[in-house]
Design an enzyme around this catalytic site. Structure first.
Site, PDB file in Angstrom:
ATOM      1  N   HIS A 138      39.372  36.291  48.381  1.00 57.18           N
ATOM      2  CA  HIS A 138      38.630  36.961  49.147  1.00 57.18           C
ATOM      3  C   HIS A 138      37.442  36.305  49.912  1.00 57.18           C
ATOM      4  O   HIS A 138      37.093  36.771  51.081  1.00 57.18           O
ATOM      5  CB  HIS A 138      38.617  38.467  48.642  1.00 57.18           C
ATOM      6  CG  HIS A 138      37.387  38.342  47.796  1.00 57.18           C
ATOM      7  ND1 HIS A 138      37.456  38.533  46.461  1.00 57.18           N
ATOM      8  CD2 HIS A 138      36.043  38.789  48.323  1.00 57.18           C
ATOM      9  CE1 HIS A 138      36.119  38.674  45.885  1.00 57.18           C
ATOM     10  NE2 HIS A 138      35.465  38.646  46.872  1.00 57.18           N
ATOM     11  N   ASP A 168      43.295  36.744  43.010  1.00 54.79           N
ATOM     12  CA  ASP A 168      42.267  36.413  43.582  1.00 54.79           C
ATOM     13  C   ASP A 168      41.523  35.101  43.458  1.00 54.79           C
ATOM     14  O   ASP A 168      40.223  35.058  43.259  1.00 54.79           O
ATOM     15  CB  ASP A 168      41.186  37.699  43.570  1.00 54.79           C
ATOM     16  CG  ASP A 168      40.190  37.805  44.676  1.00 54.79           C
ATOM     17  OD1 ASP A 168      40.317  37.005  45.669  1.00 54.79           O
ATOM     18  OD2 ASP A 168      39.093  38.192  44.606  1.00 54.79           O
ATOM     19  N   SER A 245      30.724  36.657  44.540  1.00 49.16           N
ATOM     20  CA  SER A 245      31.999  36.285  44.043  1.00 49.16           C
ATOM     21  C   SER A 245      32.429  34.873  44.026  1.00 49.16           C
ATOM     22  O   SER A 245      31.923  34.217  45.083  1.00 49.16           O
ATOM     23  CB  SER A 245      32.745  36.860  45.397  1.00 49.16           C
ATOM     24  OG  SER A 245      32.793  38.452  45.362  1.00 49.16           O
TER      25      SER A 245
END
Length: 391
Positions: A138, A168, A245
């Site tokens: 993402h 992911d 992230s």
């Protein structure tokens, strides 16, 4: 008287004869007869025998005194040696937080992404030769331009090697070989309560990455966001914010045990990281087969537990319930809301974790047999062609 004289002489003769007979027949007292002295009877001369060879009898042995049988003494079993754990492995010693950050920082990169409408920030970790960087899907999936900033200040252009939306994960390559590869740990060996450190470019604050410390709060977590499911997650209370992230979650030896990926905004200190074992396997697959995507069914899932099955009067105790079918997905036209997936290709699917594990090993385009329960029809079986995940 010649006749009488004759008878007298005859009587006298008879009388004399009688006396003589009486004398002969009556015991007479004779003087003792002197017997000669007895002579020893001569023994017969013995035949000489040969002198026997004397037999030498063994000497009487000295008597051995057997001691009385003593009470047997039972030796105690050899105790199992106690191995005292070494405070830390010699090859990978435990590090202070400051030493850990200093050792790992050269392997942590800042990722800046320009999209059609905005810019975004994330973090990555160098994991392979040839400038290979692992991050979250993402972070880079919508990027028109990707800039990778190194710890020494260099800014390089990044190229997407592959994306995997099932967990992911993305791989980005930069054109340099002069990068320090991070040490990877074993996420299967992680224990609840273990100290961990998260490093990332939280909120894109200037001055380098942000460091936060916490513990492993739980293991094998799953989070669901619509049709998106993330499983096999490590839960931690180390602070994870926007910009973290794709950054590493480290153990006390400075080894990467997870890739930070999400947090629950309504909770306090509830963040999640993808276990490095799964993340690394997927990253290697992306490098080898960048065009291969994990399969996609296209449902919003719900874990069916025995308690829930009892409440809903379901004849199955475990499975994956269908809350919603994604329009245009492989499930559209096959599954309906409230169906319960039981098996895929004969493999039991008791929960969303099992579903995601199956899809990771079955790429888009593969035809699988799906077995499911429908209240109006009972158990059903259909064929379903796995698709690619959107985005």
């Amino acid at each position: 008287m010649p006749e009488l004289s004759g008878w007298r002489f005859l009587l006298l003769g008879i009388a004399g004869t009688a006396i003589a007979l009486v004398a002969c027949s009556s015991p007479a007292i004779n003087p003792p007869t002197v017997l000669p002295a007895p002579q020893p009877t001569p023994q017969p001369t013995a035949t000489p025998q040969p002198t026997p060879t004397p037999i030498a009898m063994p000497r009487t042995p000295t008597p051995v005194i057997i001691p009385p049988t003593s009470t047997p003494f039972t030796l105690p079993p050899t105790p199992t040696p106690i191995t005292f754990p070494t405070p830390f492995p010699t090859s990978t010693p435990l590090l202070s937080t400051a030493d850990l950050v200093e050792a790992v920082a050269p392997s942590v990169v800042h990722i800046g992404v320009t999209t059609a409408n905005d810019t975004a920030t994330g973090t990555g970790i160098v994991f392979g030769d040839g400038g290979l960087v692992m991050t979250n899907r993402h972070v880079v999936q919508d990027g028109l331009e990707i800039r990778v900033s190194l710890s020494d200040g260099q800014v390089l252009t990044g190229e997407i090697v592959g994306l995997d939306s099932s967990i992911d994960i993305a791989v980005v390559r930069v054109n340099t070989d002069d990068l320090l590869i991070a040490a990877l740990g074993d996420s299967d060996a992680v224990r609840v309560g273990e100290d961990v450190v998260a490093i990332g470019h939280a909120l894109d604050l200037p001055g380098g990455p942000t460091v936060s410390k916490g513990v492993v709060s739980a293991l094998d977590r799953s989070i669901v966001d619509g049709s998106e499911v993330l499983s096999d997650l490590i839960q931690t209370d180390a602070a994870i914010n926007l910009g973290n992230s794709g950054g590493p979650l480290l153990n006390a030896r400075g080894e990467v045990i997870g890739i930070n990926t999400a947090k629950i905004p309504t909770g306090d200190g509830i963040g999640f990281a993808i276990g490095i074992n799964i993340a690394h396997d997927v990253a290697l697959r992306l490098v080898a087969q960048s065009s291969v995507q994990a399969g996609f069914v296209g449902i919003e899932p719900l874990d069916i537990t025995p308690t829930l099955a009892d409440q809903l009067s379901l004849p199955v105790l475990r499975g994956v319930g269908v809350l919603r079918v994604v329009p245009g997905s492989p499930a559209d036209g096959v599954l309906q809301v409230d169906d319960v997936i039981i098996q895929l290709d004969g493999v039991a699917i008791p929960d969303t974790l099992a579903l995601e594990q199956f899809l990771r090993s079955h790429p888009a385009g593969e035809v699988v047999e799906i077995t499911y329960y429908r209240a109006s029809a009972g158990l059903l079986t259909d064929s379903l062609t796995l698709g690619e995940r959107p985005g």
